[in-house]
Design a protein around this motif. Sequence first.
Motif, PDB file in Angstrom:
ATOM      1  N   ASN A 167      59.273 -55.628  38.186  1.00 27.98           N
ATOM      2  CA  ASN A 167      60.232 -55.150  37.197  1.00 27.98           C
ATOM      3  C   ASN A 167      61.055 -56.301  36.614  1.00 27.98           C
ATOM      4  O   ASN A 167      61.158 -56.460  35.392  1.00 27.98           O
ATOM      5  N   TRP A 168      61.623 -57.138  37.491  1.00 25.56           N
ATOM      6  CA  TRP A 168      62.500 -58.199  37.002  1.00 25.56           C
ATOM      7  C   TRP A 168      61.729 -59.399  36.478  1.00 25.56           C
ATOM      8  O   TRP A 168      62.251 -60.155  35.638  1.00 25.56           O
ATOM      9  N   VAL A 169      60.501 -59.587  36.914  1.00 30.05           N
ATOM     10  CA  VAL A 169      59.665 -60.618  36.295  1.00 30.05           C
ATOM     11  C   VAL A 169      59.323 -60.220  34.866  1.00 30.05           C
ATOM     12  O   VAL A 169      59.337 -61.051  33.946  1.00 30.05           O
ATOM     13  N   LEU A 170      59.041 -58.936  34.652  1.00 33.34           N
ATOM     14  CA  LEU A 170      58.799 -58.443  33.289  1.00 33.34           C
ATOM     15  C   LEU A 170      60.027 -58.648  32.408  1.00 33.34           C
ATOM     16  O   LEU A 170      59.919 -59.059  31.248  1.00 33.34           O
ATOM     17  N   CYS A 221      59.435 -53.729  27.456  1.00 35.18           N
ATOM     18  CA  CYS A 221      60.371 -52.647  27.795  1.00 35.18           C
ATOM     19  C   CYS A 221      59.626 -51.441  28.371  1.00 35.18           C
ATOM     20  O   CYS A 221      60.059 -50.842  29.363  1.00 35.18           O
ATOM     21  N   LEU A 222      58.516 -51.086  27.749  1.00 36.78           N
ATOM     22  CA  LEU A 222      57.728 -49.945  28.218  1.00 36.78           C
ATOM     23  C   LEU A 222      57.138 -50.226  29.597  1.00 36.78           C
ATOM     24  O   LEU A 222      57.126 -49.342  30.471  1.00 36.78           O
ATOM     25  N   ALA A 223      56.652 -51.455  29.800  1.00 37.20           N
ATOM     26  CA  ALA A 223      56.084 -51.824  31.099  1.00 37.20           C
ATOM     27  C   ALA A 223      57.149 -51.724  32.196  1.00 37.20           C
ATOM     28  O   ALA A 223      56.878 -51.243  33.310  1.00 37.20           O
ATOM     29  N   ARG A 224      58.367 -52.162  31.892  1.00 32.82           N
ATOM     30  CA  ARG A 224      59.468 -52.044  32.854  1.00 32.82           C
ATOM     31  C   ARG A 224      59.783 -50.582  33.141  1.00 32.82           C
ATOM     32  O   ARG A 224      60.001 -50.188  34.292  1.00 32.82           O
ATOM     33  N   PHE A 225      59.803 -49.774  32.105  1.00 36.51           N
ATOM     34  CA  PHE A 225      60.108 -48.352  32.248  1.00 36.51           C
ATOM     35  C   PHE A 225      59.094 -47.677  33.173  1.00 36.51           C
ATOM     36  O   PHE A 225      59.461 -46.900  34.063  1.00 36.51           O
ATOM     37  N   GLN A 262      58.460 -46.552  40.911  1.00 31.68           N
ATOM     38  CA  GLN A 262      59.225 -46.767  42.136  1.00 31.68           C
ATOM     39  C   GLN A 262      59.851 -45.467  42.625  1.00 31.68           C
ATOM     40  O   GLN A 262      59.757 -45.121  43.808  1.00 31.68           O
ATOM     41  N   TYR A 263      60.504 -44.762  41.707  1.00 31.81           N
ATOM     42  CA  TYR A 263      61.115 -43.483  42.069  1.00 31.81           C
ATOM     43  C   TYR A 263      60.063 -42.492  42.543  1.00 31.81           C
ATOM     44  O   TYR A 263      60.280 -41.750  43.513  1.00 31.81           O
ATOM     45  N   TYR A 264      58.928 -42.489  41.857  1.00 25.40           N
ATOM     46  CA  TYR A 264      57.853 -41.566  42.241  1.00 25.40           C
ATOM     47  C   TYR A 264      57.410 -41.810  43.680  1.00 25.40           C
ATOM     48  O   TYR A 264      57.226 -40.860  44.462  1.00 25.40           O
ATOM     49  N   LEU A 265      57.244 -43.078  44.064  1.00 26.21           N
ATOM     50  CA  LEU A 265      56.767 -43.394  45.409  1.00 26.21           C
ATOM     51  C   LEU A 265      57.725 -42.873  46.481  1.00 26.21           C
ATOM     52  O   LEU A 265      57.290 -42.273  47.481  1.00 26.21           O
ATOM     53  N   ILE A 266      59.031 -43.097  46.278  1.00 26.10           N
ATOM     54  CA  ILE A 266      60.010 -42.658  47.284  1.00 26.10           C
ATOM     55  C   ILE A 266      60.119 -41.132  47.320  1.00 26.10           C
ATOM     56  O   ILE A 266      60.110 -40.524  48.398  1.00 26.10           O
ATOM     57  N   ILE A 267      60.209 -40.518  46.152  1.00 29.51           N
ATOM     58  CA  ILE A 267      60.344 -39.056  46.120  1.00 29.51           C
ATOM     59  C   ILE A 267      59.079 -38.397  46.651  1.00 29.51           C
ATOM     60  O   ILE A 267      59.131 -37.401  47.387  1.00 29.51           O
ATOM     61  N   HIS A 268      57.912 -38.943  46.299  1.00 29.28           N
ATOM     62  CA  HIS A 268      56.652 -38.377  46.788  1.00 29.28           C
ATOM     63  C   HIS A 268      56.539 -38.524  48.303  1.00 29.28           C
ATOM     64  O   HIS A 268      55.967 -37.662  48.978  1.00 29.28           O
ATOM     65  N   LEU A 269      57.090 -39.614  48.844  1.00 26.85           N
ATOM     66  CA  LEU A 269      57.093 -39.797  50.292  1.00 26.85           C
ATOM     67  C   LEU A 269      57.875 -38.685  50.979  1.00 26.85           C
ATOM     68  O   LEU A 269      57.447 -38.144  52.006  1.00 26.85           O
ATOM     69  N   LEU A 270      59.036 -38.336  50.400  1.00 27.82           N
ATOM     70  CA  LEU A 270      59.908 -37.338  51.017  1.00 27.82           C
ATOM     71  C   LEU A 270      59.570 -35.916  50.603  1.00 27.82           C
ATOM     72  O   LEU A 270      59.654 -34.981  51.408  1.00 27.82           O
ATOM     73  N   ILE A 271      59.214 -35.735  49.316  1.00 26.75           N
ATOM     74  CA  ILE A 271      58.947 -34.378  48.799  1.00 26.75           C
ATOM     75  C   ILE A 271      57.620 -34.403  48.038  1.00 26.75           C
ATOM     76  O   ILE A 271      57.606 -34.423  46.796  1.00 26.75           O
TER      77      ILE A 271
END
Length: 324
Positions: free
Chosen positions: A65-68, A221-225, A231-240
Amino acid sequence: MTARAKKLLSYLLKFGILVFAAWYIYQRILKNHDNIVNFERLVAHVTYNKVLFTLIAVVLLMVVNWVLESLKWWHLTRRLSPMSVWKAIEAVFCGLTWAVFTPNRIGEYGGRVMFLPNRKRIHGVFAMAVGSFGQNVITNVLGAAASVWFLYTFIQPKDWIMVGATVVAAVVMATMLTFYFNIQWMVSLLNRVKFLHKYHRFFDIMGTYKTTQLLNIMWFCLARFITFTFQYYLIIHLLIPQIPLYQMSLLMFVFFFVQSAIPSLDLIDIGVRGVISVRIFSYVTNQHIAILVAFSLIYITNMIIPAVLGSIFVFKLKFFDRNS
């Protein structure tokens, strides 16, 4: 209202938002026994290996993300002063260190432009504004479209309200895209303001970016988005894991859209994000603590860790270099 009074009112509003966020999280989420029980049952089925793999992936995506963002900054500043990609990375991480303790991350501008020659630093602020505008365009365009879906799927308002919301969303999307790819219009408007006209040599840089260059910036910008959404998907999918990918993604677009409109201070932003995320995801899950944990973890990974790393580069700044 005087400038001092406006500043005081601004701080009071932000403090009020913080207090409300803290009260909401405690009273409606952490104090609720059912929420705690549901979360304990949820995490009981999550294995150590899954957690480890997910966290490693999230941290690696933080770097991506931050390299982009660094590549975008390098692309934006090429017409100002040539710099290496590594120096662009240093500038971005240093900016993140400044951002965490300043309102609306305004310090990020100062942290980055200090890596430019002294005579180009003000120009750099406006070059960075082009990149920030591009990121806002992506957030607002996708967020406006997702908000229409959200209204239709969960709120189900009357037909005339739905039609009106769709029209407003379409206008927002068209306006954002039109102004971005015709950013010289903004420069023309600034030049018409008398007391700003004498500073035109600084903000004229925005009008020098051609359509092809603006499109390249938007791809970053789109690549960062996509990266931080995943990232959010991975964590939320892990829990729910029950929430489908398309539904989770669209809810994330709505979250980014709403969150971008709320002024805050990065150090206390985690509470505001928690309230917004829980409210939005409450339409698809009652695992409020899981959502709060997911959003807090991503915030720490994407903002706090890079800010700590960026503190290393603060010592390389040259505040009074008259030769540059």
